[in-house]
Write a protein that holds these residues in place. Sequence first.
Motif, PDB file in Angstrom:
ATOM      1  N   VAL A 178       0.842  -1.208   0.000  1.00 19.32           N
ATOM      2  CA  VAL A 178       0.000   0.000   0.000  1.00 19.32           C
ATOM      3  C   VAL A 178       0.875   1.255   0.000  1.00 19.32           C
ATOM      4  CG1 VAL A 178      -1.744   1.304   1.283  1.00 19.32           C
ATOM      5  CG2 VAL A 178      -1.924  -1.170   1.106  1.00 19.32           C
ATOM      6  N   ALA A 179       1.927   1.251   0.830  1.00 20.78           N
ATOM      7  CA  ALA A 179       2.824   2.406   0.880  1.00 20.78           C
ATOM      8  C   ALA A 179       3.458   2.645  -0.494  1.00 20.78           C
ATOM      9  CB  ALA A 179       3.896   2.178   1.945  1.00 20.78           C
ATOM     10  N   MET A 180       3.837   1.557  -1.140  1.00 17.69           N
ATOM     11  CA  MET A 180       4.437   1.663  -2.482  1.00 17.69           C
ATOM     12  C   MET A 180       3.450   2.220  -3.493  1.00 17.69           C
ATOM     13  SD  MET A 180       6.536  -1.835  -3.101  1.00 17.69           S
ATOM     14  CE  MET A 180       6.370  -1.686  -4.861  1.00 17.69           C
ATOM     15  N   VAL A 181       2.246   1.646  -3.496  1.00 13.75           N
ATOM     16  CA  VAL A 181       1.231   2.038  -4.484  1.00 13.75           C
ATOM     17  C   VAL A 181       0.828   3.505  -4.283  1.00 13.75           C
ATOM     18  CG1 VAL A 181      -1.153   1.633  -5.199  1.00 13.75           C
ATOM     19  CG2 VAL A 181       0.343  -0.281  -4.807  1.00 13.75           C
ATOM     20  N   VAL A 182       0.572   3.873  -3.013  1.00 16.39           N
ATOM     21  CA  VAL A 182       0.158   5.255  -2.734  1.00 16.39           C
ATOM     22  C   VAL A 182       1.267   6.222  -3.160  1.00 16.39           C
ATOM     23  CG1 VAL A 182      -0.413   6.898  -0.893  1.00 16.39           C
ATOM     24  CG2 VAL A 182      -1.422   4.625  -0.874  1.00 16.39           C
ATOM     25  N   GLY A 183       2.501   5.874  -2.841  1.00 11.95           N
ATOM     26  CA  GLY A 183       3.625   6.743  -3.230  1.00 11.95           C
ATOM     27  C   GLY A 183       3.732   6.878  -4.730  1.00 11.95           C
TER      28      GLY A 183
ATOM     29  N   PRO B 262      -3.125 -10.106 -12.976  1.00  8.33           N
ATOM     30  CA  PRO B 262      -3.884  -8.869 -13.170  1.00  8.33           C
ATOM     31  C   PRO B 262      -3.669  -8.287 -14.561  1.00  8.33           C
ATOM     32  CG  PRO B 262      -1.976  -8.463 -11.787  1.00  8.33           C
ATOM     33  CD  PRO B 262      -1.967  -9.926 -12.113  1.00  8.33           C
ATOM     34  N   GLY B 263      -4.747  -7.705 -15.115  1.00  9.09           N
ATOM     35  CA  GLY B 263      -4.674  -7.182 -16.473  1.00  9.09           C
ATOM     36  C   GLY B 263      -4.188  -5.751 -16.555  1.00  9.09           C
ATOM     37  N   ASP B 264      -4.327  -4.987 -15.473  1.00  8.09           N
ATOM     38  CA  ASP B 264      -3.884  -3.594 -15.483  1.00  8.09           C
ATOM     39  C   ASP B 264      -3.592  -3.141 -14.058  1.00  8.09           C
ATOM     40  OD1 ASP B 264      -6.370  -3.310 -14.327  1.00  8.09           O
ATOM     41  OD2 ASP B 264      -7.298  -2.364 -16.050  1.00  8.09           O
ATOM     42  N   GLY B 265      -3.283  -1.862 -13.908  1.00 10.77           N
ATOM     43  CA  GLY B 265      -2.929  -1.332 -12.589  1.00 10.77           C
ATOM     44  C   GLY B 265      -4.047  -1.509 -11.576  1.00 10.77           C
ATOM     45  N   SER B 266      -5.284  -1.213 -11.998  1.00  8.27           N
ATOM     46  CA  SER B 266      -6.413  -1.295 -11.052  1.00  8.27           C
ATOM     47  C   SER B 266      -6.615  -2.717 -10.554  1.00  8.27           C
ATOM     48  CB  SER B 266      -7.705  -0.811 -11.717  1.00  8.27           C
ATOM     49  OG  SER B 266      -7.568   0.513 -12.112  1.00  8.27           O
ATOM     50  N   THR B 267      -6.607  -3.687 -11.479  1.00  8.30           N
ATOM     51  CA  THR B 267      -6.827  -5.072 -11.044  1.00  8.30           C
ATOM     52  C   THR B 267      -5.618  -5.587 -10.245  1.00  8.30           C
ATOM     53  OG1 THR B 267      -6.225  -5.716 -13.287  1.00  8.30           O
ATOM     54  CG2 THR B 267      -8.544  -5.872 -12.720  1.00  8.30           C
ATOM     55  N   ALA B 268      -4.429  -5.028 -10.534  1.00 12.45           N
ATOM     56  CA  ALA B 268      -3.249  -5.417  -9.746  1.00 12.45           C
ATOM     57  C   ALA B 268      -3.426  -4.980  -8.295  1.00 12.45           C
ATOM     58  CB  ALA B 268      -1.984  -4.793 -10.333  1.00 12.45           C
ATOM     59  N   VAL B 269      -3.934  -3.756  -8.103  1.00  9.22           N
ATOM     60  CA  VAL B 269      -4.141  -3.266  -6.732  1.00  9.22           C
ATOM     61  C   VAL B 269      -5.287  -4.036  -6.068  1.00  9.22           C
ATOM     62  CG1 VAL B 269      -4.663  -1.238  -5.331  1.00  9.22           C
ATOM     63  CG2 VAL B 269      -3.170  -1.013  -7.305  1.00  9.22           C
ATOM     64  N   LEU B 270      -6.327  -4.345  -6.838  1.00  7.55           N
ATOM     65  CA  LEU B 270      -7.425  -5.158  -6.275  1.00  7.55           C
ATOM     66  C   LEU B 270      -6.904  -6.527  -5.844  1.00  7.55           C
ATOM     67  CD1 LEU B 270     -10.422  -4.442  -8.697  1.00  7.55           C
ATOM     68  CD2 LEU B 270     -10.341  -3.933  -6.270  1.00  7.55           C
ATOM     69  N   MET B 271      -6.005  -7.072  -6.664  1.00 10.14           N
ATOM     70  CA  MET B 271      -5.423  -8.380  -6.334  1.00 10.14           C
ATOM     71  C   MET B 271      -4.563  -8.266  -5.069  1.00 10.14           C
ATOM     72  SD  MET B 271      -3.319 -10.800  -8.889  1.00 10.14           S
ATOM     73  CE  MET B 271      -2.006 -11.801  -8.237  1.00 10.14           C
ATOM     74  N   GLY B 272      -3.798  -7.177  -4.987  1.00  8.82           N
ATOM     75  CA  GLY B 272      -2.991  -6.924  -3.782  1.00  8.82           C
ATOM     76  C   GLY B 272      -3.885  -6.817  -2.553  1.00  8.82           C
ATOM     77  N   ALA B 273      -5.049  -6.167  -2.733  1.00 13.96           N
ATOM     78  CA  ALA B 273      -5.988  -6.024  -1.614  1.00 13.96           C
ATOM     79  C   ALA B 273      -6.487  -7.390  -1.171  1.00 13.96           C
ATOM     80  CB  ALA B 273      -7.159  -5.143  -2.043  1.00 13.96           C
TER      81      ALA B 273
ATOM     82  N   LEU C  98       3.951   3.098 -14.793  1.00 14.40           N
ATOM     83  CA  LEU C  98       4.004   2.690 -13.379  1.00 14.40           C
ATOM     84  C   LEU C  98       3.327   1.341 -13.119  1.00 14.40           C
ATOM     85  CD1 LEU C  98       3.292   6.057 -11.518  1.00 14.40           C
ATOM     86  CD2 LEU C  98       5.484   5.030 -12.083  1.00 14.40           C
ATOM     87  N   ALA C  99       2.312   1.015 -13.948  1.00 13.23           N
ATOM     88  CA  ALA C  99       1.566  -0.232 -13.683  1.00 13.23           C
ATOM     89  C   ALA C  99       2.481  -1.468 -13.652  1.00 13.23           C
ATOM     90  CB  ALA C  99       0.448  -0.408 -14.705  1.00 13.23           C
ATOM     91  N   PRO C 100       3.460  -1.607 -14.574  1.00 10.08           N
ATOM     92  CA  PRO C 100       4.316  -2.804 -14.490  1.00 10.08           C
ATOM     93  C   PRO C 100       5.118  -2.900 -13.189  1.00 10.08           C
ATOM     94  CG  PRO C 100       4.543  -1.780 -16.651  1.00 10.08           C
ATOM     95  CD  PRO C 100       3.745  -0.841 -15.807  1.00 10.08           C
ATOM     96  N   VAL C 101       5.443  -1.746 -12.584  1.00  8.16           N
ATOM     97  CA  VAL C 101       6.189  -1.789 -11.306  1.00  8.16           C
ATOM     98  C   VAL C 101       5.334  -2.495 -10.258  1.00  8.16           C
ATOM     99  CG1 VAL C 101       7.332  -0.433  -9.509  1.00  8.16           C
ATOM    100  CG2 VAL C 101       7.353   0.400 -11.862  1.00  8.16           C
ATOM    101  N   ILE C 102       4.068  -2.082 -10.187  1.00 10.08           N
ATOM    102  CA  ILE C 102       3.170  -2.656  -9.172  1.00 10.08           C
ATOM    103  C   ILE C 102       2.859  -4.118  -9.495  1.00 10.08           C
ATOM    104  CG2 ILE C 102       0.765  -2.503  -8.319  1.00 10.08           C
ATOM    105  CD1 ILE C 102       2.862  -0.544  -7.091  1.00 10.08           C
ATOM    106  N   ILE C 103       2.598  -4.382 -10.773  1.00 14.86           N
ATOM    107  CA  ILE C 103       2.287  -5.767 -11.151  1.00 14.86           C
ATOM    108  C   ILE C 103       3.500  -6.658 -10.862  1.00 14.86           C
ATOM    109  CG2 ILE C 103       1.702  -7.281 -13.110  1.00 14.86           C
ATOM    110  CD1 ILE C 103      -0.027  -4.955 -14.145  1.00 14.86           C
ATOM    111  N   GLY C 104       4.691  -6.147 -11.153  1.00 10.97           N
ATOM    112  CA  GLY C 104       5.927  -6.886 -10.844  1.00 10.97           C
ATOM    113  C   GLY C 104       6.063  -7.121  -9.345  1.00 10.97           C
TER     114      GLY C 104
END
Lengths: 163, 500
Positions: free
Chosen positions: B204-209, B322-333, B431-437
């Motif tokens: 979360v800290a990473m994504v928010v930043g 995950p297919g994109d940034g939003s679903t990556a964060v949903l998956m993280g959640a 930025l999305a690949p950073v989070i998905i990675g």
Amino acid sequence: MEKKSKSKRLDVLLALLFLIPVALVFQQSATSLSEQGAASGDAMTNAAMFPKMLAVLLGVLAIIQATSAFMRPKTDESIIFTTELRKSLLLVAILAAYLLILPVLGYHIVTPMLCLIVLLLLGLRPLVALIVGLGMSLAVALFFETALHVILPVGIFGIALPF
Amino acid sequence: MELLISGSGLFFTPLAILMSAVGCLLGLIIGVLPGLGPLMGIILLLPVAFHLPAGAAMALLLSIYVGGSCGGSISAILLRIPGTPLAAATLLDGYPMAQKGRAQDAIGIAVTSSSLGGLIGGVVLIFFSPFLAEFALNFAPPEIFGMTLLGLISIVVVSQESPVKGFIAGVFGLLIATIGTDDFTNAYRFTFGAFNLYNGFHIVAMVVGLFAISEVIFQVQSGGYLAKPIIGKIKAPFSSIKLISGHLPNLFRSAALGSFFGALPGAGGVISSFTSYAVAKTRAKPHENYGEGEEGGVVATEAANNACCGGALIPTLSLGIPGDGSTAVLMGALFLLGFYPGPELFEHHKDVAGGIFIAFMAANVFLLILGITLTPLFVSVLKFPKAYLIPSVLLLSIIGTFAIQSSVFDLWVMFAFGIIGYYLRRGGYPLAPVIIGAILGPICESNFRRSLLISDNGLQIFIERPISAVILGIVSILLIMIMVKSFRIFQKGRERENTI
């Protein structure tokens, strides 16, 4: 939305900056991970194997990117310090100062100050900034402390909402 | 059906239903505001979700995803500024409709198409995910490793900027995920003796930043803090729903295209809405003038947008890709709530999978009700000056990140990733690949190492197994595509240089 980078220098520099984590992976594998006995052996015992593979890949990609950026035509590298750019730099400095002071003075002293300063920075009149800043800070505290039961930093004075 | 029955217990609670409505409302508001979008909405409300029961938390986040994907159309129609990139195609006919004095009809059609498109996408999700998950039950570590690579590389292939930059961002994310305690050896990796790093960086800290703080810096740099657009009062009538009846084939076709593109990792809403628009235009009747305020243009783009959300959840839930940034964060959640997307979710947590399906459908129903009735509110949100918006996002980011673990260290992580995110965006790195990675990293590494442990022939295990070989074959083709695309971009740059 951000503008696409036009700066060749920034492009080259950013690509080269990715070599820092690459170097750190190898440095840590040779020191800390070796000392822990986790930098050699098979897939079970070698904790450095996967990060090293990634580091090599990242290094190669960073060099490709830096080279292709370097071969691009020259760009105007002058930085125009607009008011907005200065304000964004100031915002980053304010945020860093806020994070330093937050554990010392606590949420209820530092956060209204942060809101006030940011609102003033963005051009609001002092009285409006003061009222909005206090309101914002209090509303967020009320929600997190009472609805979600989060204990916000109380600082050396131990200040928290009384309910 | 079994999944839906199991999930009903999780979703049909007063709190989860309330959170679904609240999430939809917040998603619409955040989507309306230019510069923010469903991803930012999910990120800002993520810390709140962790303080809720699982059903309510997922209802909140999914509704923000659904509402946020539609909200951008309102600013596209009224101001010719898409609130989110997803709504970029909507302005092609939405704005001309508004110019002709039909703003309320355009908004009504956009909301209705989004809602119905989303519901069709939901049906596709409910129908296909269990099948895909069942197939994925045959996956062993080599196949799972291949799938994580495929998910990451698909995102890179469709990176709007240089694919090499997308690739770098993805590998950087994977590398970040290796920080902390190694699961196999319990060795501390790249922690530099700091106990705060023993569990790595909090996602979360990473994504928010990366997303919120970097956006705040960009917003400050773009100026116009007190600017307010001039818009009259607009109220979308429920009668605008009837306008859809003349566009049903277009609606179903666009929703089907949206679901299909959504299910392809990396393709996403922007591609699906422009493709649906193009298809609708080619199939237009002689009297329909697309680009000049045609209702069908709004129907096509908005139905595709929200159907895409359902499609994007298919690989996220059934394969854990995950297919994109939003679903990556949903998956993280979901990870942080204690559930692991993938075949196991459908095997061992049927209630959660079913609850997600119901929450998704409910969000689309709330979208229709709230989107139409509260149009005046969303229009007034557009008049909200940036001077109030920036500190609000900043404050929510800070307190939200702190609330996760009551940790000031997390705030410094957020700050550092804010600076990294800012420079990555300035340099044209997605930025999305950073989070998905970062999210796929632990799955990728553990399955790679497990594969080697069960293998008799080292790396050959990845090509000895048929499914794994096929997946890695696709990965290889995508890698070749990345190389070709990069070479073309480089050649284009050289040609431009020669002409100068």
